[in-house]
Design a protein around this motif. Sequence first.
Motif, short mmCIF file in Angstrom:
data_model
loop_
_atom_site.label_atom_id
_atom_site.label_comp_id
_atom_site.label_asym_id
_atom_site.label_seq_id
_atom_site.Cartn_x
_atom_site.Cartn_y
_atom_site.Cartn_z
N ASP A 2 32.38 35.33 43.10
CA ASP A 2 33.38 36.38 42.94
C ASP A 2 34.61 35.78 42.26
OD1 ASP A 2 32.13 38.57 44.41
OD2 ASP A 2 32.33 37.26 46.14
N PHE A 3 34.78 36.06 40.99
CA PHE A 3 35.92 35.51 40.28
C PHE A 3 37.10 36.47 40.34
CE2 PHE A 3 32.46 33.19 38.34
CZ PHE A 3 32.97 31.92 38.33
N SER A 4 38.28 35.90 40.57
CA SER A 4 39.47 36.74 40.62
C SER A 4 40.07 36.87 39.22
CB SER A 4 40.51 36.12 41.56
OG SER A 4 40.80 34.79 41.16
N SER A 5 39.47 36.20 38.25
CA SER A 5 40.03 36.19 36.89
C SER A 5 38.90 36.18 35.88
CB SER A 5 40.92 34.95 36.73
OG SER A 5 40.97 34.55 35.39
N LYS A 6 38.96 37.09 34.91
CA LYS A 6 37.94 37.14 33.85
C LYS A 6 38.02 35.89 32.98
CE LYS A 6 35.66 40.98 34.21
NZ LYS A 6 34.23 40.81 34.54
N LEU A 7 39.23 35.41 32.75
CA LEU A 7 39.42 34.20 31.94
C LEU A 7 38.72 33.02 32.59
CD1 LEU A 7 43.21 34.62 31.09
CD2 LEU A 7 41.34 34.69 29.45
N LEU A 8 38.90 32.93 33.92
CA LEU A 8 38.27 31.85 34.66
C LEU A 8 36.75 31.98 34.61
CD1 LEU A 8 38.64 29.43 36.63
CD2 LEU A 8 38.55 31.08 38.49
N GLU A 9 36.27 33.21 34.83
CA GLU A 9 34.83 33.46 34.83
C GLU A 9 34.23 33.08 33.48
OE1 GLU A 9 33.83 37.46 35.86
OE2 GLU A 9 31.69 37.00 36.03
N ARG B 90 38.79 28.11 45.33
CA ARG B 90 37.38 28.03 45.68
C ARG B 90 37.12 28.53 47.08
NH1 ARG B 90 36.00 22.09 43.63
NH2 ARG B 90 38.24 21.96 43.91
N ASP B 91 38.11 28.32 47.98
CA ASP B 91 37.96 28.80 49.35
C ASP B 91 38.03 30.33 49.39
OD1 ASP B 91 37.92 26.10 50.16
OD2 ASP B 91 40.11 26.07 50.07
N VAL B 92 38.91 30.91 48.56
CA VAL B 92 38.97 32.37 48.46
C VAL B 92 37.60 32.90 48.03
CG1 VAL B 92 40.00 34.33 47.25
CG2 VAL B 92 41.43 32.37 47.88
N MET B 93 37.02 32.26 46.99
CA MET B 93 35.72 32.72 46.48
C MET B 93 34.64 32.60 47.55
SD MET B 93 36.04 31.09 42.67
CE MET B 93 34.42 31.56 42.10
N ALA B 94 34.68 31.49 48.31
CA ALA B 94 33.68 31.28 49.36
C ALA B 94 33.79 32.35 50.44
CB ALA B 94 33.84 29.89 49.96
N ILE B 95 35.03 32.65 50.88
CA ILE B 95 35.20 33.64 51.95
C ILE B 95 34.89 35.04 51.42
CG2 ILE B 95 36.87 34.68 53.56
CD1 ILE B 95 38.26 31.93 53.67
N GLU B 96 35.31 35.34 50.19
CA GLU B 96 34.99 36.65 49.61
C GLU B 96 33.49 36.89 49.54
OE1 GLU B 96 37.13 39.43 48.25
OE2 GLU B 96 37.92 38.38 49.99
N SER B 97 32.74 35.81 49.27
CA SER B 97 31.29 35.99 49.12
C SER B 97 30.62 36.35 50.44
CB SER B 97 30.66 34.75 48.50
OG SER B 97 30.68 33.70 49.44
N THR B 98 31.32 36.14 51.58
CA THR B 98 30.73 36.52 52.88
C THR B 98 30.93 38.00 53.18
OG1 THR B 98 32.74 36.20 54.21
CG2 THR B 98 31.41 34.24 53.78
N SER B 99 31.88 38.66 52.49
CA SER B 99 32.23 40.07 52.74
C SER B 99 32.65 40.32 54.18
CB SER B 99 31.06 41.01 52.41
OG SER B 99 30.60 40.77 51.12
#
Lengths: 205, 205
Positions: A2-9, B90-99
């Motif tokens: 889940d990317f919070s930024s399209k640029l990052l993705e 990266r921690d935000v992405m990890a937690i977001e992926s758990t929903s």
Amino acid sequence: MDFSSKLLENAVNEVSRLPGIGKRTALRLVLHLLKQPTENTKYLSEALLHLRNDVKTCEKCHNISDTVLCDICQNPKRNAEIVCVVEDIRDVMAIESTSQFKGLYHVLGGKISPIEGIGPQNLQIDSLIHKVEKGEIKELIFALSSTMEGDTTNFYIFKQIEKFDITTSTIARGISVGDELEYADEVTLGRSIVNRIPFEQSIRG
Amino acid sequence: MDFSSKLLENAVNEVSRLPGIGKRTALRLVLHLLKQPTENTKYLSEALLHLRNDVKTCEKCHNISDTVLCDICQNPKRNAEIVCVVEDIRDVMAIESTSQFKGLYHVLGGKISPIEGIGPQNLQIDSLIHKVEKGEIKELIFALSSTMEGDTTNFYIFKQIEKFDITTSTIARGISVGDELEYADEVTLGRSIVNRIPFEQSIRG
């Protein structure tokens, strides 16, 4: 992911297209760049673009070069009559680092591999045969990797040049210097016995 | 390494400045780009440059974002009164992926580490305290890594907010789901016994 930024993705997707780099590694590399000064990313991008747009292939040996003829082919001290046939530039670098070879190279750009769809016409084989026909080369050293594809490529080239007056050799296969015999595979050990060399020759270095 | 091309050497040097990438790997990656269409190198370079030059940091949570406020902070369905404190994106992405989390985040940008010269002033701690002071937050969840630096950072923040009327929690530490007890380290196993939860609660989720 889940990317919070399209640029990052987008950046992660591009980096993860490189061989052996997955999405997680790509993310780690890209986040590293974000923590560094902007110039670092600029230098990296420019270095890659410059290389891709401006690098040349040596007209004579097909090695990567900044000039029409590479430094090795231009060097008058090197023996142009001995040519070492290699797969790619990494092999040139490996052999150069030994300082044991004073001839020239011929970079094929790969080896014949029907599985990967690489035939003789995809490699720099014709230009090698042409050099041999012109009588420029006295000895050809095959230094391809010791795989079925490498052996096939060696044999394919050999069949086309055997009618010419030229010496051919392959680099020696055997037990690595410093290796224990018991850990060597039997094919390598077998070859090293069949292709044994006079003891006096071995102690010369 | 003996490079036959300055352009190649420069590109390899830049790539090998990335963490965990040595000269050999860098050479492999760069030679891969040379075998691919020119556009691939162009897309890669542009993606990195665009990201580095144009990416923003969310004003509220300091997550990486293309806009002034990130998608998570902008989302009216998320509970702004529960904030999860993490080290990096990266921690935000990890937690977001758990929903499993419907609150907001606060990205510190690292953890306090005297060895690496990272003090509280280098992290987004003041802005977190400020949010707490303004009474915006009812519950703060610490989700930093379970290391000495993580614990220090948690404690540093906790000491500054304990005087406010706010619930604090840390994410549960214990045996991973699917893991065998015998392979767990004793600290984790010990904590998982001390912090045991009612059985009825465990089968709910």
